[in-house]
Design a protein around this motif. Structure first.
Motif, mmCIF file in Angstrom:
data_model
loop_
_atom_site.group_PDB
_atom_site.id
_atom_site.type_symbol
_atom_site.label_atom_id
_atom_site.label_comp_id
_atom_site.label_asym_id
_atom_site.label_seq_id
_atom_site.Cartn_x
_atom_site.Cartn_y
_atom_site.Cartn_z
ATOM 1 N N VAL A 38 46.902 53.200 43.880
ATOM 2 C CA VAL A 38 45.514 52.978 44.292
ATOM 3 C C VAL A 38 45.420 51.737 45.174
ATOM 4 O O VAL A 38 46.293 50.854 45.120
ATOM 5 C CB VAL A 38 44.590 52.815 43.061
ATOM 6 N N PRO A 39 44.364 51.640 46.000
ATOM 7 C CA PRO A 39 44.170 50.433 46.808
ATOM 8 C C PRO A 39 43.955 49.212 45.920
ATOM 9 O O PRO A 39 43.267 49.286 44.896
ATOM 10 C CB PRO A 39 42.914 50.752 47.618
ATOM 11 N N VAL A 40 44.529 48.092 46.305
ATOM 12 C CA VAL A 40 44.449 46.853 45.533
ATOM 13 C C VAL A 40 44.022 45.709 46.442
ATOM 14 O O VAL A 40 44.481 45.602 47.585
ATOM 15 C CB VAL A 40 45.818 46.500 44.898
ATOM 16 N N THR A 41 43.126 44.867 45.928
ATOM 17 C CA THR A 41 42.833 43.608 46.606
ATOM 18 C C THR A 41 43.017 42.463 45.621
ATOM 19 O O THR A 41 42.796 42.622 44.419
ATOM 20 C CB THR A 41 41.401 43.579 47.194
ATOM 21 N N VAL A 42 43.444 41.329 46.141
ATOM 22 C CA VAL A 42 43.617 40.113 45.345
ATOM 23 C C VAL A 42 42.612 39.085 45.837
ATOM 24 O O VAL A 42 42.551 38.788 47.035
ATOM 25 C CB VAL A 42 45.050 39.555 45.476
ATOM 26 N N ILE A 43 41.795 38.570 44.911
ATOM 27 C CA ILE A 43 40.841 37.507 45.224
ATOM 28 C C ILE A 43 41.160 36.378 44.253
ATOM 29 O O ILE A 43 40.877 36.486 43.058
ATOM 30 C CB ILE A 43 39.390 37.990 45.083
ATOM 31 N N TRP A 44 41.729 35.296 44.759
ATOM 32 C CA TRP A 44 42.369 34.313 43.876
ATOM 33 C C TRP A 44 41.855 32.899 44.150
ATOM 34 O O TRP A 44 41.865 32.443 45.298
ATOM 35 C CB TRP A 44 43.878 34.345 44.097
ATOM 36 N N GLY A 45 41.411 32.234 43.097
ATOM 37 C CA GLY A 45 41.106 30.808 43.204
ATOM 38 C C GLY A 45 42.408 30.055 43.401
ATOM 39 O O GLY A 45 43.197 29.893 42.472
ATOM 40 N N ILE A 46 42.652 29.605 44.620
ATOM 41 C CA ILE A 46 43.984 29.146 44.992
ATOM 42 C C ILE A 46 44.358 27.815 44.353
ATOM 43 O O ILE A 46 45.538 27.449 44.308
ATOM 44 C CB ILE A 46 44.117 29.066 46.533
ATOM 45 N N HIS A 47 43.393 27.075 43.825
ATOM 46 C CA HIS A 47 43.695 25.792 43.183
ATOM 47 C C HIS A 47 43.908 25.926 41.675
ATOM 48 O O HIS A 47 43.986 24.913 40.979
ATOM 49 C CB HIS A 47 42.570 24.796 43.468
ATOM 50 N N ASP A 48 43.986 27.155 41.196
ATOM 51 C CA ASP A 48 44.171 27.415 39.768
ATOM 52 C C ASP A 48 45.481 26.797 39.285
ATOM 53 O O ASP A 48 46.542 27.025 39.876
ATOM 54 C CB ASP A 48 44.181 28.927 39.528
ATOM 55 N N THR A 49 45.408 26.021 38.213
ATOM 56 C CA THR A 49 46.622 25.462 37.612
ATOM 57 C C THR A 49 47.089 26.273 36.410
ATOM 58 O O THR A 49 48.232 26.125 35.968
ATOM 59 C CB THR A 49 46.376 24.003 37.164
ATOM 60 N N MET A 50 46.193 27.120 35.861
ATOM 61 C CA MET A 50 46.546 27.936 34.692
ATOM 62 C C MET A 50 47.288 29.203 35.106
ATOM 63 O O MET A 50 48.249 29.623 34.455
ATOM 64 C CB MET A 50 45.289 28.322 33.926
ATOM 65 N N LEU A 51 46.807 29.840 36.161
ATOM 66 C CA LEU A 51 47.446 31.031 36.707
ATOM 67 C C LEU A 51 47.655 30.793 38.200
ATOM 68 O O LEU A 51 46.737 30.937 39.002
ATOM 69 C CB LEU A 51 46.578 32.271 36.466
ATOM 70 N N GLN A 52 48.860 30.426 38.538
ATOM 71 C CA GLN A 52 49.169 30.021 39.907
ATOM 72 C C GLN A 52 49.695 31.206 40.714
ATOM 73 O O GLN A 52 50.571 31.948 40.248
ATOM 74 C CB GLN A 52 50.193 28.885 39.896
ATOM 75 N N TRP A 53 49.164 31.366 41.911
ATOM 76 C CA TRP A 53 49.595 32.456 42.774
ATOM 77 C C TRP A 53 50.931 32.181 43.479
ATOM 78 O O TRP A 53 51.810 33.056 43.505
ATOM 79 C CB TRP A 53 48.513 32.761 43.811
ATOM 80 N N PRO A 54 51.160 31.001 44.063
ATOM 81 C CA PRO A 54 52.384 30.793 44.854
ATOM 82 C C PRO A 54 53.689 31.134 44.146
ATOM 83 O O PRO A 54 54.571 31.765 44.764
ATOM 84 C CB PRO A 54 52.307 29.296 45.220
ATOM 85 N N LEU A 110 41.492 48.695 42.566
ATOM 86 C CA LEU A 110 41.803 47.596 41.663
ATOM 87 C C LEU A 110 41.538 46.261 42.346
ATOM 88 O O LEU A 110 42.003 46.022 43.466
ATOM 89 C CB LEU A 110 43.268 47.701 41.251
ATOM 90 N N ILE A 111 40.788 45.403 41.653
ATOM 91 C CA ILE A 111 40.463 44.072 42.168
ATOM 92 C C ILE A 111 41.040 43.038 41.209
ATOM 93 O O ILE A 111 40.649 42.981 40.042
ATOM 94 C CB ILE A 111 38.939 43.886 42.331
ATOM 95 N N SER A 118 31.712 38.590 45.034
ATOM 96 C CA SER A 118 30.997 39.868 44.940
ATOM 97 C C SER A 118 30.998 40.572 46.286
ATOM 98 O O SER A 118 31.258 41.783 46.373
ATOM 99 C CB SER A 118 29.561 39.650 44.466
ATOM 100 N N TYR A 119 30.723 39.836 47.349
ATOM 101 C CA TYR A 119 30.673 40.449 48.681
ATOM 102 C C TYR A 119 32.055 40.833 49.172
ATOM 103 O O TYR A 119 32.203 41.832 49.892
ATOM 104 C CB TYR A 119 29.960 39.523 49.656
ATOM 105 N N LYS A 120 33.076 40.098 48.780
ATOM 106 C CA LYS A 120 34.441 40.498 49.128
ATOM 107 C C LYS A 120 34.809 41.791 48.403
ATOM 108 O O LYS A 120 35.483 42.666 48.970
ATOM 109 C CB LYS A 120 35.432 39.383 48.794
ATOM 110 N N ILE A 121 34.373 41.912 47.155
ATOM 111 C CA ILE A 121 34.612 43.152 46.409
ATOM 112 C C ILE A 121 33.879 44.315 47.066
ATOM 113 O O ILE A 121 34.438 45.407 47.240
ATOM 114 C CB ILE A 121 34.161 42.978 44.939
ATOM 115 N N ILE A 122 32.626 44.100 47.434
ATOM 116 C CA ILE A 122 31.834 45.153 48.075
ATOM 117 C C ILE A 122 32.488 45.591 49.388
ATOM 118 O O ILE A 122 32.598 46.788 49.680
ATOM 119 C CB ILE A 122 30.390 44.668 48.312
ATOM 120 N N ASP A 123 32.939 44.637 50.199
ATOM 121 C CA ASP A 123 33.613 44.967 51.456
ATOM 122 C C ASP A 123 34.865 45.805 51.199
ATOM 123 O O ASP A 123 35.142 46.768 51.918
ATOM 124 C CB ASP A 123 33.997 43.684 52.205
ATOM 125 N N PHE A 124 35.598 45.434 50.165
ATOM 126 C CA PHE A 124 36.822 46.179 49.831
ATOM 127 C C PHE A 124 36.505 47.605 49.374
ATOM 128 O O PHE A 124 37.152 48.564 49.785
ATOM 129 C CB PHE A 124 37.588 45.430 48.750
#
Length: 304
Positions: A242-258, A145-146, A293-299
């Motif tokens: 299942v294995p999970v990776t998070v790839i997050w646009g950290i400056h997002d104001t609509m969906l904030q990670w912190p 899951l990505i 894309s390359y971060k997904i491929i590495d994962f």
């Protein structure tokens, strides 16, 4: 005022990129799958392990157009559906037909029709809700899951559009599909969703065309129903193995990670080294396609 609304272009950049794909070309590559609710269009390219790229609202598979070639070149079969009511897929009348349960059910039927038993899964924005519902219905289907700036909890969820059901919301949808406020919506969306709005007319065409074709019922359901009362998928998170990776646009104001960082990290059971922050806002596929894309491929290539 009318002249202002019609002249409010949703892009500032007029330069067309070399070898830039057009929406017409993208649609020419799409295949179709008939469901009981209507036709679903999808991209199916490449050979190898399957990866599904799932859009959100109010986008479509067009959001992932820049990620197809890197993933295919690295040996993956890429499936990108336009969910019912979005992009090139049909937009039948009705509202409950667009709830998360039905979106998930149709996606499962598409994958069954393609003979795909298991796959890796990327989701963005509202695609997260449809994914959690899919995992509730068929938890064995997704192998990895990505998570890309998607809806997990109420915390940090600040949608650019949120409406009460009824006449005003329906009037807003009328404006989107009749060209009255379409440009204004898209301009605000990408100005808020990108650190710098560098999209040009060809980029915007893929987002604007479906709306002008009348595809707003699914948007209406999301903005007037789902946005006001997010489903609780805690039981799904508890059963994620299942294995999970998070790839997050950290400056997002609509969906904030912190605001949800600790809770989401624990719920998804994601390792610290599998959380990646990207220097972008919400629509990271537009400006950081190769990087993610390359971060997904590495994962996906990683031994878990």
């Amino acid at each position: 005022m009318g002249m202002f609304l019609f002249s409010c272009k949703p892009y500032q950049n007029t330069k067309i990129r070399k070898n830039q794909i057009t929406y017409e070309d993208f649609r020419a590559d799409q295949r179709l799958y008939p469901t009981d609710d209507g036709l679903i269009k999808y991209i199916d390219k490449g050979k190898g392990p399957v990866i599904v790229l799932l859009h959100g609202v109010p986008t479509s598979g067009w959001l992932y157009r820049k990620m197809i070639d890197p993933l295919v070149a690295n040996g993956y079969r890429v499936i990108i559906p336009d969910m019912l009511g979005y992009g090139s897929s049909d937009s039948p009348e009705g509202f409950e037909i667009y709830n998360a349960e039905n979106h998930a059910k149709r996606l499962l039927l598409l994958m069954e029709a393609l003979g795909i038993e298991k796959w890796s899964h990327v989701m963005h924005d509202a695609g997260g809700l449809w994914t959690w519902e899919l995992m509730k219905q068929a938890p064995e289907k997704i192998e990895k899951l990505i998570v890309l700036n998607t809806i997990i909890y109420d915390a940090g969820f600040y949608p650019p559009v949120r409406m009460k059901p009824g006449g005003l919301a329906k009037t807003a949808m009328w404006g989107y599909r009749n060209g009255v406020t379409t440009n204004t919506l898209l301009k605000n969306l990408f100005n808020q969703g990108l650190k710098e709005n560098t999209l040009n007319s060809l980029d915007i065409e893929g987002y604007k065309t479906p709306m002008l074709e009348g595809k707003t019922d699914a948007m209406y359901y999301f903005y007037s129903q789902t946005c006001n009362e997010l489903p609780d998928y805690s039981s799904v998170f508890e059963n994620i193995t299942v294995p999970v990776t998070v790839i997050w646009g950290i400056h997002d104001t609509m969906l904030q990670w912190p605001p949800q960082q600790t809770r989401a990290t624990n719920a998804l059971k994601v390792n610290g080294e599998d959380i990646h922050f990207i220097d972008e806002k919400h629509f990271l596929q537009e400006t950081k396609a190769k990087e993610i894309s390359y971060k997904i491929i590495d994962f996906l290539n990683k031994e878990n």
